[in-house]
Scaffold this motif. Structure first.
Motif, PDB file in Angstrom:
ATOM      1  N   ALA A   1      40.645  50.746  32.798  1.00 32.21           N
ATOM      2  CA  ALA A   1      39.914  49.480  32.680  1.00 32.21           C
ATOM      3  C   ALA A   1      40.245  48.549  33.831  1.00 32.21           C
ATOM      4  O   ALA A   1      39.369  47.883  34.389  1.00 32.21           O
ATOM      5  CB  ALA A   1      40.242  48.819  31.348  1.00 32.21           C
ATOM      6  N   GLU A   2      41.506  48.485  34.184  1.00 28.88           N
ATOM      7  CA  GLU A   2      41.908  47.606  35.289  1.00 28.88           C
ATOM      8  C   GLU A   2      41.294  48.062  36.608  1.00 28.88           C
ATOM      9  O   GLU A   2      40.862  47.242  37.425  1.00 28.88           O
ATOM     10  CB  GLU A   2      43.434  47.545  35.372  1.00 28.88           C
ATOM     11  CG  GLU A   2      44.064  46.773  34.216  1.00 28.88           C
ATOM     12  CD  GLU A   2      45.574  46.837  34.229  1.00 28.88           C
ATOM     13  OE1 GLU A   2      46.127  47.674  34.971  1.00 28.88           O
ATOM     14  OE2 GLU A   2      46.200  46.054  33.487  1.00 28.88           O
ATOM     15  N   GLN A   3      41.254  49.356  36.829  1.00 20.91           N
ATOM     16  CA  GLN A   3      40.650  49.859  38.061  1.00 20.91           C
ATOM     17  C   GLN A   3      39.155  49.579  38.086  1.00 20.91           C
ATOM     18  O   GLN A   3      38.600  49.189  39.119  1.00 20.91           O
ATOM     19  CB  GLN A   3      40.906  51.364  38.189  1.00 20.91           C
ATOM     20  CG  GLN A   3      40.417  51.956  39.504  1.00 20.91           C
ATOM     21  CD  GLN A   3      41.112  51.348  40.706  1.00 20.91           C
ATOM     22  OE1 GLN A   3      42.332  51.304  40.787  1.00 20.91           O
ATOM     23  NE2 GLN A   3      40.323  50.833  41.656  1.00 20.91           N
ATOM     24  N   THR A   4      38.509  49.764  36.944  1.00 16.97           N
ATOM     25  CA  THR A   4      37.084  49.461  36.845  1.00 16.97           C
ATOM     26  C   THR A   4      36.823  47.989  37.154  1.00 16.97           C
ATOM     27  O   THR A   4      35.899  47.656  37.899  1.00 16.97           O
ATOM     28  CB  THR A   4      36.577  49.785  35.428  1.00 16.97           C
ATOM     29  OG1 THR A   4      36.708  51.186  35.193  1.00 16.97           O
ATOM     30  CG2 THR A   4      35.118  49.394  35.267  1.00 16.97           C
ATOM     31  N   ALA A   5      37.650  47.129  36.608  1.00 13.77           N
ATOM     32  CA  ALA A   5      37.488  45.694  36.858  1.00 13.77           C
ATOM     33  C   ALA A   5      37.682  45.381  38.345  1.00 13.77           C
ATOM     34  O   ALA A   5      36.928  44.593  38.928  1.00 13.77           O
ATOM     35  CB  ALA A   5      38.475  44.897  36.016  1.00 13.77           C
ATOM     36  N   ARG A   6      38.676  45.991  38.953  1.00 16.07           N
ATOM     37  CA  ARG A   6      38.916  45.730  40.384  1.00 16.07           C
ATOM     38  C   ARG A   6      37.726  46.189  41.219  1.00 16.07           C
ATOM     39  O   ARG A   6      37.282  45.489  42.134  1.00 16.07           O
ATOM     40  CB  ARG A   6      40.185  46.449  40.837  1.00 16.07           C
ATOM     41  CG  ARG A   6      41.476  45.731  40.485  1.00 16.07           C
ATOM     42  CD  ARG A   6      42.645  46.331  41.247  1.00 16.07           C
ATOM     43  NE  ARG A   6      42.931  47.693  40.802  1.00 16.07           N
ATOM     44  CZ  ARG A   6      43.765  47.983  39.811  1.00 16.07           C
ATOM     45  NH1 ARG A   6      44.386  47.023  39.158  1.00 16.07           N
ATOM     46  NH2 ARG A   6      43.995  49.250  39.480  1.00 16.07           N
ATOM     47  N   ASP A   7      37.199  47.363  40.912  1.00 13.14           N
ATOM     48  CA  ASP A   7      36.078  47.904  41.683  1.00 13.14           C
ATOM     49  C   ASP A   7      34.848  47.015  41.542  1.00 13.14           C
ATOM     50  O   ASP A   7      34.160  46.716  42.535  1.00 13.14           O
ATOM     51  CB  ASP A   7      35.756  49.321  41.205  1.00 13.14           C
ATOM     52  CG  ASP A   7      36.849  50.314  41.557  1.00 13.14           C
ATOM     53  OD1 ASP A   7      36.866  51.407  40.958  1.00 13.14           O
ATOM     54  OD2 ASP A   7      37.701  49.982  42.412  1.00 13.14           O
TER      55      ASP A   7
END
Lengths: 72, 256
Positions: free
Chosen positions: B167-173
């Motif tokens: 989820a955190e990576q998705t948010a960053r992207d």
């Protein structure tokens, strides 16, 4: 109002409730929030369950709750 | 019957109110002024206001109509002050902050973004898939109910950790794609089986179209994700909130 507009309005209403209940300018001093807000939140929860079903029909999102699953 | 002032928005003193605009239950709007600010209010039965969907919609209708006339800060739904002096005191208490917010949030709108995914469970260990296959070894801990419980909890923790990392990576992207068009953003990352994350974006009105185009690019780039974009809203999520003790908090960031 046709069915699709009504369904879209349900999802929009949830987004609205999420904003106006939890956000916005906070003013101090003799603020009294009616305890009847509980009814609004209950209504909001019902709309969440209802709108998930309708949003699934619209193809907007998959079901967030399986049958029998408790909301987190 | 005790009446109070239901507060919808904070305006600049010179902002004119659209004619014919009424508040909750059809009551007339009343402006309460303090220095260069005005609070848009209407009379309500202070104690027994049953909050309904219609009330919420009326609140939003009033806020949006006032914003059409000029800069206006949306007040939280359900704010009722005892009387006119109470409204004046509330404006005075946060005067500088409210004035600054009116300037900062003029000509801005908020967009909401919900990101949902088709969650794939991480690969399960052999122990998780066959915890009861321990009959041949009396010392095998998987035969121990307590041990099985602890292993199950460990597996759940690992899945939650992986889910959160995704989820955190998705948010960053996504934020990398959208943030160039925004003045501010707030992400909430509490991943569940279907919801990866939610965000609010503050945009200048002139940036709405390029922002929406960037969003469409993000949708195409992430076919395994589903999105719900809503807006434009008044900037509810970006007004300066009072901190405990009274000092204002402002700025962007990620909330959890």
């Amino acid at each position: 109002m046709n069915e699709r507009v009504a369904e879209t309005r349900d999802v929009t209403l949830l987004e609205l409730l999420d904003r106006i209940v939890d956000h916005g300018v906070v003013l101090s001093g003799d603020v009294r929030i009616s305890v009847a807000d509980v009814d609004l939140m209950y209504l909001g929860l019902r709309l969440i369950l209802t709108s998930i079903e309708r949003a699934e029909e619209l193809g907007v999102m998959p079901p967030m709750l399986r049958e029998g699953e408790e909301p987190r | 019957m005790t009446e109070g002032h239901y507060v919808y928005a904070i305006l600049a003193r010179e902002t004119s109110v659209p004619p014919g605009l009424t508040g909750i239950r059809g009551t007339a709007l009343q402006m309460v002024a303090h220095r260069e600010l005005r609070a848009a209010t209407s009379a309500v039965e202070a104690i027994a206001l049953p909050a309904t969907v219609d009330d919420a919609l009326t609140h939003e209708t009033v806020v949006e109509a006032l914003r059409q006339a000029g800069p206006a800060l949306p007040v939280r739904f359900g704010t009722i002050l005892a009387d006119t002096p109470a409204v004046v005191r509330a404006l005075a208490e946060r005067y500088e902050t409210l004035v600054a917010d009116l300037v900062r949030l003029a000509d801005t709108v908020e967009y909401g973004l919900s990101v949902l995914w088709e969650q794939l469970e991480p690969e399960r260990t052999a122990h998780e898939t066959a915890p009861s296959q321990s009959a041949e070894d009396p010392g095998d801990v998987s035969s121990n109910p307590g041990s099985r419980y602890l292993h199950a909890r460990l597996a759940e923790h690992r899945r939650d950790t992986l889910r959160r990392a995704n989820a955190e990576q998705t948010a960053r992207d996504l934020d990398a794609l959208l943030r160039p068009f925004a003045l501010d953003s707030r992400w909430t990352i509490r991943p569940a089986s279907r919801i990866a994350a939610r965000a609010a974006y503050l945009l200048h009105q002139s940036a709405v179209e390029p922002f929406r185009q960037a969003f469409e690019e993000g949708r195409v780039l992430n076919p395994d994700l589903r999105f719900l974009l809503s807006g434009p809203w008044p900037p509810y999520s970006f007004v300066t909130a009072p901190a405990p003790g009274g000092a204002p908090i402002a700025g962007s960031g990620t909330t959890e």
